[in-house]
Enzyme design. Structure first.
Site, PDB file in Angstrom:
ATOM      1  N   ASP A 170       0.816  -1.217   0.000  1.00 38.86           N
ATOM      2  CA  ASP A 170       0.000   0.000   0.000  1.00 38.86           C
ATOM      3  C   ASP A 170       0.845   1.260   0.000  1.00 38.86           C
ATOM      4  O   ASP A 170       0.667   2.149  -0.853  1.00 38.86           O
ATOM      5  CB  ASP A 170      -0.935   0.013   1.212  1.00 38.86           C
ATOM      6  CG  ASP A 170      -2.019  -1.041   1.124  1.00 38.86           C
ATOM      7  OD1 ASP A 170      -1.833  -2.022   0.381  1.00 38.86           O
ATOM      8  OD2 ASP A 170      -3.043  -0.890   1.804  1.00 38.86           O
TER       9      ASP A 170
ATOM     10  N   ARG B 239      -1.493   5.774  17.206  1.00 39.52           N
ATOM     11  CA  ARG B 239      -1.682   6.780  16.150  1.00 39.52           C
ATOM     12  C   ARG B 239      -1.293   8.198  16.559  1.00 39.52           C
ATOM     13  O   ARG B 239      -0.723   8.936  15.757  1.00 39.52           O
ATOM     14  CB  ARG B 239      -3.120   6.732  15.640  1.00 39.52           C
ATOM     15  CG  ARG B 239      -3.526   5.478  14.857  1.00 39.52           C
ATOM     16  CD  ARG B 239      -2.418   4.625  14.425  1.00 39.52           C
ATOM     17  NE  ARG B 239      -2.803   3.560  13.507  1.00 39.52           N
ATOM     18  CZ  ARG B 239      -2.023   2.540  13.231  1.00 39.52           C
ATOM     19  NH1 ARG B 239      -0.844   2.423  13.835  1.00 39.52           N
ATOM     20  NH2 ARG B 239      -2.380   1.606  12.366  1.00 39.52           N
TER      21      ARG B 239
ATOM     22  N   ASP C  50      -8.426   4.995  11.546  1.00 40.41           N
ATOM     23  CA  ASP C  50      -7.078   5.556  11.565  1.00 40.41           C
ATOM     24  C   ASP C  50      -6.976   6.878  10.818  1.00 40.41           C
ATOM     25  O   ASP C  50      -6.205   7.766  11.208  1.00 40.41           O
ATOM     26  CB  ASP C  50      -6.075   4.556  10.995  1.00 40.41           C
ATOM     27  CG  ASP C  50      -5.664   3.499  12.014  1.00 40.41           C
ATOM     28  OD1 ASP C  50      -5.938   3.703  13.211  1.00 40.41           O
ATOM     29  OD2 ASP C  50      -5.068   2.487  11.614  1.00 40.41           O
TER      30      ASP C  50
ATOM     31  N   SER D 111      -5.892  -8.348   7.676  1.00 45.66           N
ATOM     32  CA  SER D 111      -5.251  -7.045   7.835  1.00 45.66           C
ATOM     33  C   SER D 111      -4.769  -6.967   9.277  1.00 45.66           C
ATOM     34  O   SER D 111      -5.561  -7.084  10.212  1.00 45.66           O
ATOM     35  CB  SER D 111      -6.255  -5.928   7.540  1.00 45.66           C
ATOM     36  OG  SER D 111      -5.698  -4.674   7.853  1.00 45.66           O
TER      37      SER D 111
END
Length: 403
Positions: free
Chosen positions: A16, A96, A125, A178
């Site tokens: 990605d 994050r 996110d 994932s």
């Protein structure tokens, strides 16, 4: 697009973000700086540097943030005994704000106009990253390629990579899930987990054995706390990151810390995820046990009332908000006397408190004893206490015709 001269990309080196790197160069005609955070995900990060270099990146940041992550983010969160919706220990959520902070710092250092991330438009996110940037440096532009481009699947990403000569590892077997990992947890989404009725395959779990396969003998450990933070295990001092890594190791060996959750995402949908948080599960149990000795009743109960709001703030991306800072100040004020030792027993997926002691304990055996208390507590006082607390109940009963 021409106004963007330089962008800092949160970069893992995977498919990605490798496609995003090239896409930024192609569509924004800008210089890209890559930033990879080592949060203890257990992966070799050197290939990310090499891969970025092959794609023409001149400034590559790979930062070891493990100690800062646990000391300044995980530990403050655990002072609040934080659980989202009663189950989730927020392993992804709490990472994050640190990544956003470092993105902003690097952007300032290199004179970038923007930062970019690889979060999709369906997840939490994107919110967490972008709220962090807005709180720390609102003049920076945030680029979220998944909300702009027409690449919508792994197949289209691979095709783009082939067209542009982006090196992609096709040799290893790709996980159907994932996953996100750091020192606090590893998460799994997608694949068969998209059916809430489907049981996770045993082969999915990476950090822990199945409880039924855990050792038949329990293991006892002792955790020492100072002002609410873990400082030693079995009498041996540990740094924050080293302590959490060690708890992950021994917790996983005993099948501790697995969770299978359907949670409410901030963007509006329900999502099913599985999590392994062995060290965090142990830490939460021990911290609550020590607080049971050292916190005043109303102080402890108010903390528990505030915790769900605090958890939602972290889950939804508001770590840098004034209300989270306000709650943190209140929580930290309660931790001044959360000092002492907790003994735990780990056995087949369970964490059991076996003992706790503190120099700041509020537990008074002279008062609590069932034996002769030598006058430390006058049991006759309870009669008036009960009458006064029951007065409103008696008045209500008379009004309602009950006597």
């Amino acid at each position: 697009m021409s106004t963007i001269r330089k962008v800092v990309l949160a970069y893992s080196g995977g498919l990605d973000t490798s496609v995003i790197l090239k896409w930024l160069q192609e569509h924004y005609h800008c210089e890209v700086v890559t930033f990879t955070a080592d949060l203890g995900q257990g992966e070799e990060l050197a290939p990310a540097r090499a891969k970025a270099g092959l794609m023409g990146v001149k400034e590559v940041y790979i930062d070891d943030l493990r100690e800062e992550f646990v000391r300044d983010f995980v530990f403050p969160m655990f002072r609040a005994n934080t659980l989202y919706e009663g189950e989730y220990l927020l392993g992804t959520s709490i990472a994050r704000p640190l990544i956003a902070k470092r993105l902003v710092e690097i952007a300032t250092e290199v004179g970038a106009d923007a930062v970019a991330h690889g979060a999709t438009g369906k997840g939490n996110d994107q919110v967490r990253f972008e709220l962090g940037v807005l709180a720390l440096q609102p003049s920076l532009r945030v680029i979220a390629p998944w909300r702009e481009w027409d690449l919508s699947s792994r197949e289209t990403l691979l095709a783009y990579a082939d067209r542009h000569g982006i090196p992609v590892d096709r040799q290893g077997k790709k996980s159907p899930y994932s996953m996100d990992a750091n020192l606090l947890h590893i998460s799994y989404e997608g694949g068969v987990l998209e059916d809430p009725w489907a049981e996770p395959e045993e082969s999915m779990w990476r950090w822990s054995v199945a409880p039924e396969q855990a050792p038949d003998a329990p293991q006892s450990i002792e955790l020492d706390f100072e002002r609410g933070d873990l400082v030693a295990i079995d009498g041996q001092p540990y740094s924050p990151a080293a302590a959490l890594a060690y708890l992950n190791q021994i917790g996983g060996a005993h099948g501790v810390g697995r969770a299978d959750i359907v949670e409410n995402r901030y963007v509006g949908m329900k999502s099913r995820g599985c999590y392994e948080t062995p060290g965090g599960t142990i830490l939460l149990k021990a911290h609550r046990a020590l607080e049971s000795l050292t916190l005043d009743r109303e102080e402890a109960h108010l903390k528990d009332e505030l915790m769900p709001r605090y958890a939602s703030l972290i889950y939804n991306g508001y770590w840098w908000s004034p209300e989270r800072r306000m709650l943190q100040a209140a929580i930290d004020a309660t931790q001044e006397r959360v000092n002492g030792r907790v003994r735990l027993r780990l056995y087949k997926g369970n964490v059991t408190v076996a003992g706790r002691q503190s120099p700041d304990s509020l537990f008074d055996a002279r008062i609590a004893t069932f034996e002769d208390d030598a006058g430390a507590y006058n049991q006759a006082d309870a009669a008036g206490f009960i009458r006064l607390n029951g007065l409103r109940l008696a008045i209500g009963a008379r009004r309602n015709g009950s006597g």
